[in-house]
Design an enzyme around this catalytic site. Structure first.
Site, short mmCIF file in Angstrom:
data_model
loop_
_atom_site.label_atom_id
_atom_site.label_comp_id
_atom_site.label_asym_id
_atom_site.label_seq_id
_atom_site.Cartn_x
_atom_site.Cartn_y
_atom_site.Cartn_z
CD GLU A 82 -2.91 1.13 2.37
OE1 GLU A 82 -3.06 0.09 3.03
OE2 GLU A 82 -3.53 2.18 2.60
CE LYS A 269 -5.89 -1.03 5.80
NZ LYS A 269 -5.03 -0.10 5.02
CG ASP A 285 1.69 -16.97 12.03
OD1 ASP A 285 0.84 -16.31 11.39
OD2 ASP A 285 1.49 -18.13 12.42
P1 NDP Z 1 9.84 -23.51 15.68
O1 NDP Z 1 8.97 -24.70 15.60
O2 NDP Z 1 10.80 -23.29 14.57
O3 NDP Z 1 10.60 -23.58 17.08
C1 NDP Z 1 11.57 -22.65 17.43
C2 NDP Z 1 12.86 -23.38 17.63
O4 NDP Z 1 13.91 -22.42 17.70
C3 NDP Z 1 12.88 -24.09 18.98
O5 NDP Z 1 12.42 -25.40 18.82
C4 NDP Z 1 14.31 -24.00 19.39
O6 NDP Z 1 15.02 -25.17 19.13
C5 NDP Z 1 14.94 -22.97 18.46
N1 NDP Z 1 15.63 -21.94 19.24
C6 NDP Z 1 16.90 -21.55 19.05
N2 NDP Z 1 17.24 -20.57 19.91
C7 NDP Z 1 16.15 -20.33 20.66
C8 NDP Z 1 15.87 -19.41 21.70
N3 NDP Z 1 16.79 -18.56 22.15
N4 NDP Z 1 14.62 -19.38 22.22
C9 NDP Z 1 13.66 -20.21 21.76
N5 NDP Z 1 13.87 -21.12 20.79
C10 NDP Z 1 15.11 -21.18 20.23
O7 NDP Z 1 9.00 -22.17 15.85
P2 NDP Z 1 7.85 -21.81 16.84
O8 NDP Z 1 7.58 -22.91 17.82
O9 NDP Z 1 8.15 -20.47 17.37
O10 NDP Z 1 6.60 -21.77 15.88
C11 NDP Z 1 6.47 -20.73 14.95
C12 NDP Z 1 5.88 -21.29 13.68
O11 NDP Z 1 4.71 -22.02 13.96
C13 NDP Z 1 5.48 -20.21 12.72
O12 NDP Z 1 6.01 -20.54 11.45
C14 NDP Z 1 3.96 -20.30 12.71
O13 NDP Z 1 3.44 -19.87 11.48
C15 NDP Z 1 3.71 -21.75 12.98
N6 NDP Z 1 2.43 -22.14 13.58
C16 NDP Z 1 1.52 -21.25 14.07
C17 NDP Z 1 0.35 -21.69 14.66
C18 NDP Z 1 -0.57 -20.65 15.26
O14 NDP Z 1 -0.20 -19.53 15.38
N7 NDP Z 1 -1.79 -21.01 15.66
C19 NDP Z 1 0.03 -23.11 14.75
C20 NDP Z 1 1.08 -23.96 14.26
C21 NDP Z 1 2.22 -23.49 13.68
P3 NDP Z 1 15.20 -26.32 20.22
O15 NDP Z 1 14.08 -27.25 19.93
O16 NDP Z 1 16.53 -26.87 19.93
O17 NDP Z 1 15.08 -25.71 21.58
#
Ligand code: NDP
Length: 429
Positions: A82, A269, A285
């Site tokens: 936009e 908005k 997201d």
């Molecule tokens: P991920 O599944 O990628 O998890 C984040 C990973 O980052 C963790 O598992 C962790 O690895 C790693 N990590 C590295 N450094 C850090 C830190 N300092 N703090 C925290 N984690 C760290 O992402 P999210 O769980 O955040 O999920 C986000 C995604 O989920 C988005 O793409 C979203 O679109 C999607 N999503 C959204 C939904 C909703 O909003 N309703 C539903 C389902 C999915 P480790 O495991 O080694 O700790």
């Protein structure tokens, strides 16, 4: 950062703007080359990000200037289609910078996961049982995702809610577990979902009832960010309106959006214009964040203005915006999408709380720009001036034709597609 290199940024061409960001120490040389080349998602990455992938969909990626937040200068990248959003944000941020800048604060970053039980036979006993087993439930959740605990996060608290029957819809009763989880630098959707599904067998065994589902809540009421600003009236004068008049009309505009949902939706908005721009640019997201923010606007039971504008005792204008902002600096596509990586490099944020502070400040700036224009000269003057370029492109104008046609459109009596096409045809003849 040396902001003087960014003076009259909008008058420069794209390559000069990128050079100015390098000169101002916003960009490193290596990031400068990447920005010049464009930031393309690799075919492999795109193909593996979604199902049935066919192509990629591009948006312009620009920079809003003049953001001074908690004493630190920021250039704020936005991905948005936009016209006028970036200009408006930069202009309002400049006014706020002249008045001392934004003050931003954040709460602890605590996300919520839910497990729902439908019609438990003895609701009061079930509620008590679950409350008594808080420590065991937290431990089971943490065992389901031990890596986040190792990093210093994990489940920390349990709340149990009893949702009674809704007489109109004749809904069942629900007992809902709310687990509070520290997801550190991540938004935590997948982390939380793993934990919630992890505790379901324990909860079912304990309560002798079947769980309906286990999932995060995007209504992140325990992860809030607030931006405030204080603007002396001498910074608000606009056209024939004195600073006092502009201040009072901005407060009236806020009060209108507080009481009327029809106005509140458009008011909010405007706030989301900038917020979505930076959230998309940062790889977060935006569906999740938008859903939570709009629910927060309805927390009183009526959809209202997200921002607040008041008059200070000394006559200054006080602005404030609080939003749930469960964004991440890791996770999802944030760590590999080239534009999200670029945004991280341009913003120089250190952690998710700092990114929240930037996003909520952008929302407040965007709101000030919109309501100030609305209550003074109206929004169309500035908006249509910038819209003329999109109109020129829609009419088929190419390279130098775009500048010419956009200038002509601003002088035309009717700025619309038919006029644009007619003018372009005449120009080409
Ligand atoms: P991920 O599944 O990628 O998890 C984040 C990973 O980052 C963790 O598992 C962790 O690895 C790693 N990590 C590295 N450094 C850090 C830190 N300092 N703090 C925290 N984690 C760290 O992402 P999210 O769980 O955040 O999920 C986000 C995604 O989920 C988005 O793409 C979203 O679109 C999607 N999503 C959204 C939904 C909703 O909003 N309703 C539903 C389902 C999915 P480790 O495991 O080694 O700790």
């Amino acid at each position: 950062m040396d902001y003087s290199y960014l003076n009259r940024f909008y008058t420069k061409n794209r390559i000069e703007r990128i050079q100015a960001l390098l000169d101002a120490d916003v960009l490193t040389a290596d990031k400068k080359s990447q920005l010049e080349l464009g930031m393309h998602l690799s075919k492999d990455a795109a193909n593996n990000m979604i199902e049935n992938q066919l192509a990629t969909y591009e948006l312009p990626y620009g920079a809003a200037l003049n953001f001074l937040i908690n004493g630190k200068d920021y250039v704020v990248p936005m991905a948005i289609e936009e016209p006028s959003v970036i200009a408006a944000a930069s202009s309002a941020a400049k006014t706020i910078k002249q008045a001392g800048g934004f003050t931003a604060t954040t709460t602890d970053r605590i996300m919520i996961g839910q497990v729902a039980l439908k019609n438990p036979p003895h609701a009061a006993e079930t509620l008590q049982l679950l409350t008594d087993k808080e420590a065991e439930i937290i431990q089971t959740a943490n065992q389901a995702h031990p890596s986040i605990v190792k990093r210093g996060g994990g489940a920390v608290k349990l709340e149990v809610r009893h949702i009674k029957t809704d007489e109109l819809e004749n809904t069942p009763e629900f007992i809902v577990l709310h687990l509070h989880i520290k997801t550190l630098e991540a938004m935590g959707a997948n982390i939380i979902n793993t934990m919630m599904e992890g505790i379901i067998p324990y909860v079912e065994e304990l309560t002798q009832s079947k769980a309906l589902m286990g999932i995060l809540s995007n209504y992140a009421t325990e992860c809030l960010a607030t931006a405030t600003c204080r603007i002396p009236v001498e910074h608000l004068q606009k056209g024939a309106f004195s600073g006092e008049e502009v201040r009072d009309r901005i407060i009236d505009a806020y009060q209108f959006a507080y009481v009327d949902p029809y106005r509140a939706v458009t008011h909010n908005k405007g706030i989301m214009n900038g917020i979505d721009g930076i959230i998309i640019a940062s790889g977060n997201d935006w569906r999740a964040i938008s859903a939570g923010i709009h629910a927060y606007a309805s927390k009183s039971g009526q959809y209202r203005s997200l921002s607040q504008w008041k008059k200070a005792e000394n006559g200054d204008l006080l602005g404030s915006l609080t939003l749930p902002l469960p964004i991440g600096t890791v996770g999802g596509s944030i760590s590999f999408h080239p534009a999200a990586k670029m945004t991280k490099a341009i913003l120089h944020y250190e952690n998710a709380a700092e990114l929240e502070s930037i996003i909520v400040s952008v929302g407040l700036a965007q709101n000030l720009a919109a309501i100030k224009a609305l209550v003074t000269e109206g929004i169309q003057k500035g908006h249509m001036g910038l819209q003329s370029r999109s109109l020129a492109i829609s009419a088929g104008a190419k390279s130098e034709e775009i500048d010419w046609l956009s200038r002509k459109l601003k002088q035309a009596e009717n700025m619309n597609l038919a006029t644009a096409e007619k003018l372009l045809e005449e120009y080409r003849q």
